[in-house]
Design a protein around this motif. Structure first.
Motif, mmCIF file in Angstrom:
data_model
loop_
_atom_site.group_PDB
_atom_site.id
_atom_site.type_symbol
_atom_site.label_atom_id
_atom_site.label_comp_id
_atom_site.label_asym_id
_atom_site.label_seq_id
_atom_site.Cartn_x
_atom_site.Cartn_y
_atom_site.Cartn_z
ATOM 1 N N ALA A 117 72.515 49.638 61.317
ATOM 2 C CA ALA A 117 72.518 49.472 59.862
ATOM 3 C C ALA A 117 72.896 48.045 59.490
ATOM 4 O O ALA A 117 73.529 47.324 60.260
ATOM 5 C CB ALA A 117 73.489 50.462 59.239
ATOM 6 N N THR A 118 72.488 47.647 58.291
ATOM 7 C CA THR A 118 72.797 46.321 57.782
ATOM 8 C C THR A 118 73.001 46.394 56.277
ATOM 9 O O THR A 118 72.470 47.290 55.615
ATOM 10 C CB THR A 118 71.673 45.319 58.114
ATOM 11 N N LEU A 119 73.748 45.460 55.742
ATOM 12 C CA LEU A 119 73.895 45.327 54.297
ATOM 13 C C LEU A 119 73.026 44.188 53.771
ATOM 14 O O LEU A 119 73.066 43.877 52.575
ATOM 15 C CB LEU A 119 75.365 45.093 53.924
ATOM 16 N N THR A 120 72.243 43.569 54.654
ATOM 17 C CA THR A 120 71.332 42.507 54.240
ATOM 18 C C THR A 120 70.278 43.064 53.300
ATOM 19 O O THR A 120 69.632 44.076 53.602
ATOM 20 C CB THR A 120 70.645 41.861 55.459
ATOM 21 N N THR A 121 70.089 42.427 52.165
ATOM 22 C CA THR A 121 69.085 42.862 51.197
ATOM 23 C C THR A 121 67.696 42.431 51.658
ATOM 24 O O THR A 121 67.503 41.266 52.021
ATOM 25 C CB THR A 121 69.362 42.245 49.818
ATOM 26 N N PRO A 122 66.730 43.337 51.668
ATOM 27 C CA PRO A 122 65.365 42.928 51.998
ATOM 28 C C PRO A 122 64.783 42.065 50.881
ATOM 29 O O PRO A 122 64.416 42.564 49.823
ATOM 30 C CB PRO A 122 64.614 44.255 52.151
ATOM 31 N N SER A 123 64.745 40.776 51.110
ATOM 32 C CA SER A 123 64.270 39.833 50.109
ATOM 33 C C SER A 123 63.655 38.637 50.805
ATOM 34 O O SER A 123 63.802 38.454 52.022
ATOM 35 C CB SER A 123 65.416 39.365 49.201
ATOM 36 N N THR A 124 62.980 37.784 50.035
ATOM 37 C CA THR A 124 62.350 36.594 50.591
ATOM 38 C C THR A 124 63.369 35.678 51.255
ATOM 39 O O THR A 124 63.054 34.999 52.239
ATOM 40 C CB THR A 124 61.595 35.835 49.495
ATOM 41 N N ALA A 125 64.593 35.647 50.751
ATOM 42 C CA ALA A 125 65.618 34.753 51.286
ATOM 43 C C ALA A 125 65.900 34.998 52.763
ATOM 44 O O ALA A 125 66.342 34.089 53.474
ATOM 45 C CB ALA A 125 66.909 34.904 50.480
ATOM 46 N N TYR A 126 65.645 36.206 53.242
ATOM 47 C CA TYR A 126 65.916 36.536 54.649
ATOM 48 C C TYR A 126 64.897 35.901 55.596
ATOM 49 O O TYR A 126 65.209 35.642 56.759
ATOM 50 C CB TYR A 126 65.911 38.058 54.822
ATOM 51 N N LEU A 127 63.706 35.639 55.132
ATOM 52 C CA LEU A 127 62.632 35.181 56.001
ATOM 53 C C LEU A 127 62.808 33.720 56.385
ATOM 54 O O LEU A 127 63.214 32.900 55.569
ATOM 55 C CB LEU A 127 61.281 35.368 55.299
ATOM 56 N N PRO A 128 62.507 33.349 57.640
ATOM 57 C CA PRO A 128 62.637 31.946 58.059
ATOM 58 C C PRO A 128 61.691 31.041 57.281
ATOM 59 O O PRO A 128 60.563 31.425 56.962
ATOM 60 C CB PRO A 128 62.291 31.981 59.550
ATOM 61 N N LYS A 129 62.159 29.843 56.998
ATOM 62 C CA LYS A 129 61.370 28.887 56.218
ATOM 63 C C LYS A 129 60.700 27.829 57.086
ATOM 64 O O LYS A 129 59.792 27.142 56.636
ATOM 65 C CB LYS A 129 62.267 28.181 55.190
ATOM 66 N N THR A 130 61.167 27.662 58.329
ATOM 67 C CA THR A 130 60.612 26.650 59.220
ATOM 68 C C THR A 130 60.067 27.320 60.469
ATOM 69 O O THR A 130 60.517 28.416 60.844
ATOM 70 C CB THR A 130 61.674 25.617 59.606
ATOM 71 N N PRO A 131 59.090 26.691 61.122
ATOM 72 C CA PRO A 131 58.467 27.295 62.315
ATOM 73 C C PRO A 131 59.486 27.684 63.377
ATOM 74 O O PRO A 131 60.433 26.955 63.655
ATOM 75 C CB PRO A 131 57.532 26.184 62.812
ATOM 76 N N THR A 132 59.296 28.846 63.947
ATOM 77 C CA THR A 132 60.171 29.343 64.996
ATOM 78 C C THR A 132 59.353 30.130 66.007
ATOM 79 O O THR A 132 58.333 30.734 65.658
ATOM 80 C CB THR A 132 61.286 30.231 64.415
ATOM 81 N N ASN A 133 59.790 30.113 67.255
ATOM 82 C CA ASN A 133 59.112 30.877 68.300
ATOM 83 C C ASN A 133 59.805 32.201 68.578
ATOM 84 O O ASN A 133 59.390 32.948 69.462
ATOM 85 C CB ASN A 133 59.061 30.058 69.602
ATOM 86 N N THR A 134 60.860 32.482 67.840
ATOM 87 C CA THR A 134 61.601 33.722 68.038
ATOM 88 C C THR A 134 61.436 34.631 66.829
ATOM 89 O O THR A 134 61.192 34.176 65.718
ATOM 90 C CB THR A 134 63.092 33.434 68.266
ATOM 91 N N ASN A 135 61.575 35.922 67.064
ATOM 92 C CA ASN A 135 61.415 36.907 66.005
ATOM 93 C C ASN A 135 62.761 37.286 65.402
ATOM 94 O O ASN A 135 63.773 37.352 66.103
ATOM 95 C CB ASN A 135 60.752 38.175 66.539
ATOM 96 N N LYS A 136 62.769 37.542 64.096
ATOM 97 C CA LYS A 136 63.948 38.103 63.440
ATOM 98 C C LYS A 136 63.731 39.602 63.272
ATOM 99 O O LYS A 136 62.591 40.052 63.091
ATOM 100 C CB LYS A 136 64.161 37.458 62.067
ATOM 101 N N PRO A 137 64.793 40.404 63.309
ATOM 102 C CA PRO A 137 64.621 41.842 63.086
ATOM 103 C C PRO A 137 63.991 42.125 61.719
ATOM 104 O O PRO A 137 64.304 41.464 60.732
ATOM 105 C CB PRO A 137 66.061 42.378 63.152
ATOM 106 N N VAL A 138 63.107 43.088 61.684
ATOM 107 C CA VAL A 138 62.535 43.548 60.426
ATOM 108 C C VAL A 138 63.642 44.254 59.635
ATOM 109 O O VAL A 138 64.376 45.078 60.185
ATOM 110 C CB VAL A 138 61.365 44.515 60.684
ATOM 111 N N ILE A 139 63.754 43.933 58.354
ATOM 112 C CA ILE A 139 64.737 44.596 57.488
ATOM 113 C C ILE A 139 63.994 45.567 56.577
ATOM 114 O O ILE A 139 63.080 45.176 55.847
ATOM 115 C CB ILE A 139 65.519 43.584 56.627
ATOM 116 N N ILE A 140 64.384 46.839 56.630
ATOM 117 C CA ILE A 140 63.782 47.881 55.797
ATOM 118 C C ILE A 140 64.900 48.558 55.019
ATOM 119 O O ILE A 140 65.903 48.985 55.612
ATOM 120 C CB ILE A 140 63.056 48.944 56.647
ATOM 121 N N GLY A 141 64.763 48.656 53.703
ATOM 122 C CA GLY A 141 65.819 49.327 52.975
ATOM 123 C C GLY A 141 65.552 49.500 51.501
ATOM 124 O O GLY A 141 64.589 48.960 50.951
ATOM 125 N N TRP A 142 66.434 50.273 50.881
ATOM 126 C CA TRP A 142 66.335 50.557 49.457
ATOM 127 C C TRP A 142 67.154 49.541 48.668
ATOM 128 O O TRP A 142 68.301 49.239 49.004
ATOM 129 C CB TRP A 142 66.833 51.961 49.167
#
Length: 258
Positions: A117-142
């Motif tokens: 579980a996470t308290l991170t809000t699913p929003s644009t702010a979570y997504l990386p803004k610069t090129p990366t070769n690694t994946n971030k966990p998908v955030i799904i929530g209400w």
């Protein structure tokens, strides 16, 4: 003096990173005032490209991004990690999300790992803004429009929004390769749906996970990926066809230098 003339070397191609932040895709409740499903991607002016795109789209499924004749997708040979924000969701919401993820994993042949579980809000702010070769966990929530930009200002009929980001490389010689690196799914907590069945949170989660994998809204409104939630509980033939082409059966995604 040598009889051989000096030949100037051609400048070497320089590879550079590329990336794209998707537009958020809105899923609407089935009411007479909702927007129609988006039309399939139109062909281009060149015969070769038109033929290639025709092979990649149909009325029953559509890819969100096509790069050099192939849909942009996660590397299905790597595990996709995900986390759930259910603090403001319905009772039983986590079980619904886990079942939906298990379904998309089975349909695409991909491996999904739940990181908790996470308290991170699913929003644009979570997504990386610069090129990366690694994946971030998908955030799904209400969440809702006061907390997430994905739902801010949206009509009450919008059930959920998904946004993804992909990065890759242009080798400077006309070849590009990219993979999805992160995604967020915002489910509108102010909507009241049954947990399972047709037009439910389960169906909504499956729809949004289709966007996470790389599907867009098709023209066929009978598919689960239609812009207005149809009266079905799971993926239909076109949905499954598109998901198969985004998954393990299509092979690994290889990005030079990554």
């Amino acid at each position: 003096m040598s009889a051989l003339a000096a030949v100037a070397a051609a400048p070497a191609a320089v590879a550079h990173p590329i990336g794209h932040l998707s537009e958020a895709d809105a899923l609407w409740m089935p009411t007479p005032t909702t927007v129609p499903a988006l039309a399939a991607t139109a062909g281009t002016t060149t015969t070769t490209t038109t033929t290639r795109l025709a092979a990649l789209t149909s009325a029953s499924y559509r890819f969100s991004s096509i790069l050099d004749g192939a849909p942009v997708r996660w590397n299905p040979c790597q595990a996709i990690h995900w986390r759930a924000n259910v603090a403001r969701g319905p009772v039983g919401g986590l079980d619904v999300l886990k079942a939906a993820v298990a379904h998309i994993a089975y349909q695409t042949g991909t491996s999904w790992v739940y990181d908790g579980a996470t308290l991170t809000t699913p929003s644009t702010a979570y997504l990386p803004k610069t090129p990366t070769n690694t994946n971030k966990p998908v955030i799904i929530g209400w969440t809702d429009g006061t907390a997430s930009d994905l739902l801010r200002g949206k009509p009450a009929q919008v059930l959920g929004m998904t946004r993804t980001v992909w990065f890759g490389v242009d080798d400077g010689m006309g070849h590009r390769a990219a993979a999805t690196r992160a995604a967020v799914v915002a489910l509108d907590r102010t909507d009241h749906l049954p947990l399972r069945g047709a037009q439910s949170w389960s169906a909504t989660a499956l729809h949004e996970l289709g966007h996470v994998m790389g599907l867009d809204h098709p023209a066929d409104t009978r598919q689960l990926m239609a812009a207005t939630l149809p009266n079905v509980s799971s993926y239909q033939y076109g949905d499954n066809t598109g998901l198969t082409r985004l998954g393990r059966a299509a092979g690994c995604v290889v990005i030079p230098g990554a």
